[in-house]
Design a protein around this motif. Structure first.
Motif, PDB file in Angstrom:
ATOM      1  N   ALA A   2       0.888  -1.453  -0.364  1.00 37.20           N
ATOM      2  CA  ALA A   2      -0.122   0.053   0.171  1.00 37.20           C
ATOM      3  C   ALA A   2       0.390   1.856   0.193  1.00 37.20           C
ATOM      4  O   ALA A   2       2.074   0.811   0.641  1.00 37.20           O
ATOM      5  CB  ALA A   2      -0.942   0.085   1.023  1.00 37.20           C
ATOM      6  N   TRP A 116       8.183   1.226  15.330  1.00 36.87           N
ATOM      7  CA  TRP A 116       6.342   1.913  15.287  1.00 36.87           C
ATOM      8  C   TRP A 116       5.816   1.863  16.503  1.00 36.87           C
ATOM      9  O   TRP A 116       5.231   2.341  16.860  1.00 36.87           O
ATOM     10  CB  TRP A 116       5.956   0.442  14.498  1.00 36.87           C
ATOM     11  N   GLN A 333      -1.667   8.501  12.115  1.00 37.13           N
ATOM     12  CA  GLN A 333      -1.826   8.064  10.774  1.00 37.13           C
ATOM     13  C   GLN A 333      -0.795   7.441  10.069  1.00 37.13           C
ATOM     14  O   GLN A 333      -0.353   6.452   8.821  1.00 37.13           O
ATOM     15  CB  GLN A 333      -2.582   8.686  10.358  1.00 37.13           C
ATOM     16  N   MET A 336       1.474   4.485  11.691  1.00 38.42           N
ATOM     17  CA  MET A 336       0.830   3.653  10.999  1.00 38.42           C
ATOM     18  C   MET A 336       1.084   3.003   9.785  1.00 38.42           C
ATOM     19  O   MET A 336       1.707   1.752   9.417  1.00 38.42           O
ATOM     20  CB  MET A 336      -0.440   3.153  11.555  1.00 38.42           C
ATOM     21  N   GLN A 337       0.800   4.449   8.507  1.00 35.70           N
ATOM     22  CA  GLN A 337       0.571   3.220   7.783  1.00 35.70           C
ATOM     23  C   GLN A 337       2.360   3.464   7.155  1.00 35.70           C
ATOM     24  O   GLN A 337       2.276   2.663   6.210  1.00 35.70           O
ATOM     25  CB  GLN A 337       0.267   4.777   6.518  1.00 35.70           C
ATOM     26  N   ILE A 340       3.573  -0.404   8.727  1.00 33.03           N
ATOM     27  CA  ILE A 340       3.335  -1.063   8.942  1.00 33.03           C
ATOM     28  C   ILE A 340       1.951  -1.654   7.893  1.00 33.03           C
ATOM     29  O   ILE A 340       1.465  -2.137   7.306  1.00 33.03           O
ATOM     30  CB  ILE A 340       2.437  -2.177   9.928  1.00 33.03           C
ATOM     31  N   HIS A 341       2.357  -1.244   6.744  1.00 33.10           N
ATOM     32  CA  HIS A 341       1.908  -0.800   5.549  1.00 33.10           C
ATOM     33  C   HIS A 341      -0.283  -1.068   5.565  1.00 33.10           C
ATOM     34  O   HIS A 341      -1.165  -1.538   5.086  1.00 33.10           O
ATOM     35  CB  HIS A 341       1.807  -0.764   4.051  1.00 33.10           C
ATOM     36  N   ARG A 342      -0.867  -0.365   7.219  1.00 30.85           N
ATOM     37  CA  ARG A 342      -1.919  -0.746   7.320  1.00 30.85           C
ATOM     38  C   ARG A 342      -2.950   0.783   7.711  1.00 30.85           C
ATOM     39  O   ARG A 342      -1.891   1.979   8.419  1.00 30.85           O
ATOM     40  CB  ARG A 342      -2.088  -1.188   8.726  1.00 30.85           C
ATOM     41  N   HIS A 343      -3.671   1.178   6.723  1.00 32.36           N
ATOM     42  CA  HIS A 343      -4.728   2.126   7.056  1.00 32.36           C
ATOM     43  C   HIS A 343      -5.775   1.941   7.610  1.00 32.36           C
ATOM     44  O   HIS A 343      -6.926   0.849   7.573  1.00 32.36           O
ATOM     45  CB  HIS A 343      -4.937   2.574   5.438  1.00 32.36           C
ATOM     46  N   ILE A 344      -6.055   3.107   8.820  1.00 33.41           N
ATOM     47  CA  ILE A 344      -7.486   3.065   9.180  1.00 33.41           C
ATOM     48  C   ILE A 344      -8.081   4.112   8.563  1.00 33.41           C
ATOM     49  O   ILE A 344      -7.032   5.363   9.075  1.00 33.41           O
ATOM     50  CB  ILE A 344      -7.666   2.755  10.291  1.00 33.41           C
ATOM     51  N   ARG A 349      -9.476   6.166  14.151  1.00 35.00           N
ATOM     52  CA  ARG A 349      -8.351   6.868  14.860  1.00 35.00           C
ATOM     53  C   ARG A 349      -8.477   7.667  16.645  1.00 35.00           C
ATOM     54  O   ARG A 349      -7.884   7.679  17.063  1.00 35.00           O
ATOM     55  CB  ARG A 349      -6.670   7.270  14.336  1.00 35.00           C
TER      56      ARG A 349
END
Length: 434
Positions: A2, A116, A333, A336-337, A340-344, A349
């Protein structure tokens, strides 16, 4: 894998980017100010971290206890912050990736997970303190109980973050407006207190300590200067904003971003100086040297300067809290992105971070002590941002035409080393209960 979503979601953003590309290509016929405007914004958002409610507490303490003596500390710390934030902006421009993404790509996986977790804890601690600072602003201004003021703060930050769907420019405009409110509030307070200009200028350029305690307070001001979440965020704000891989255009783009940093961080430095000057002229000159909380500072202003000064103090605290808690959510944001390439969604958040903030408020925790505790957490997290930033920006394979010059790396290493040493000293003193 991502990728962070490019900020191009509005026609206004697209027009701004076209204008910037015309400037970089030498085709723009506009005046100097009009050519600069498309590049202004990222540093303003990052600079909010340098005038958050935590700065209020530290600067007011320094001014109340030692008068104008520690003004030079704010000037020195601001110059170091300018240097490190400019490196962060340059990393995003040169590589198209932010600091968290480079850490993920360049470092061992076990180290990435540790970094992280530390960065997330720093973002959460910062968000907690800034959320409480905004709630305290509502409380001081309107007498709203802290818990309900916290809920009102949550609603306000949801509205600010919702503007992201309309592109990056509306968010920058709102944050800039909040910064302007803080600046105007303190300008008015300075005009009210009328500090001695000669004394102010003398202490601005004359390093001096009158006691061992003043050294500790100066360490607090300087050691908590550079915010790790601001370093991560600044590189993300520049990575996709105006894209160019042409070395000549990159150098020109970076020059404009340097002006952005100079203007935004210069304003942040002046606001911090104004906080200390106001405290020195108001409290120190009449012998009120033990102003321990923001509530006490707010309450004490009225009999000394009148109701107007008290209101401007509350307004500036509220504007600072609302802008910094919104920026803190954005930084979380990015962290995190990137790692760990995670999007919320940002609102999720924001919802998650509201709960611990409301619990802390509901438990009756002292807001000023919470702000101080957040600075301790940030002190632990700072090396994990500053050291990789310096190491990455000195690598030609990552930076290309914008690689650090040896002098830049040396100055950044000196500034970073000093800030890290002071943070370590602060943590040591706090562990001893000092």
């Amino acid at each position: 894998m991502a990728k962070p979503k490019a900020h191009s979601s509005s026609s206004r953003d697209a027009a701004l980017i076209r204008s910037a590309q015309e400037v970089l290509s030498g085709k723009s016929k506009k005046g100097a100010l009009a050519r600069l405007l498309p590049f202004i914004g990222p540093a303003i958002i990052a600079s909010v971290a340098y005038m958050d409610p935590g700065n209020f507490a530290t600067n007011i303490e320094g001014g109340a206890k030692f008068g104008y003596e520690l003004l030079w500390v704010i000037l020195a710390s601001n110059l170091m912050a300018m240097l490190l934030q400019s490196l962060s902006a340059k990393l995003g421009i040169a590589s198209g990736k932010n600091l968290a993404e480079h850490c993920r790509d360049q470092l061992p996986r076990w180290m990435v997970w540790i970094m992280w977790v530390v960065a997330e804890l720093a973002a959460i601690a910062t968000d907690l303190a800034e959320f409480i600072g905004a709630a305290l602003g509502f409380n001081l201004l309107f007498g709203i109980p802290l818990f309900w003021a916290g809920l009102l703060t949550a609603v306000a930050t949801f509205v600010i973050l919702a503007l992201e769907r309309y592109g990056f420019r509306p968010v920058e405009a709102v944050i800039s407006a909040f910064v302007g409110v803080v600046a105007v509030s303190y300008l008015i307070e300075i005009l009210i207190v009328k500090p001695p200009l000669g004394t102010v200028l003398y202490h601005l350029v004359t390093p001096h300590f009158s006691s061992a305690e003043s050294v500790l307070v100066a360490t607090g001001i300087l050691g908590a200067t550079v915010m790790p979440h601001a370093i991560y965020l600044h590189s993300a704000l520049t990575q996709n904003r105006i894209l160019t891989r042409n070395p000549r255009k990159q150098r020109l783009l970076f020059r404009y971003e340097l002006l952005d940093v100079f203007i935004a961080m210069g304003a942040a430095g002046l606001i911090n100086m104004a906080m200390l000057i106001m405290a020195a002229a108001t409290f120190h000159t009449v012998g009120l040297t033990n102003i321990g909380t923001l509530e006490q500072a707010h309450r004490t202003l009225q009999p000394l300067l009148g109701h107007a000064a008290q209101w401007f103090f509350g307004i500036s605290l509220l504007a600072s809290g609302l802008s910094s808690t919104s920026v803190g959510t954005m930084a979380g944001q990015v962290i995190m992105q990137g790692f760990i390439h995670r999007h919320i969604p940002p609102w999720v958040r924001r919802l998650v971070t509201i709960l611990p903030s409301l619990i802390v408020i509901g438990m009756g925790a002292d807001p000023t002590q919470t702000l101080i505790l957040s600075q301790v957490v940030l002190s632990f997290a700072l090396p994990f941002a500053v050291i990789p930033l310096i190491l990455f920006t000195r690598r030609r394979d990552l930076m290309g035409a914008l690689v650090n010059r040896p002098l830049t790396t040396a100055l950044a290493s000196l500034a970073g080393g000093l800030i890290l040493a002071l943070n370590a000293f602060l943590i040591y003193r706090l562990l001893l209960g000092a």
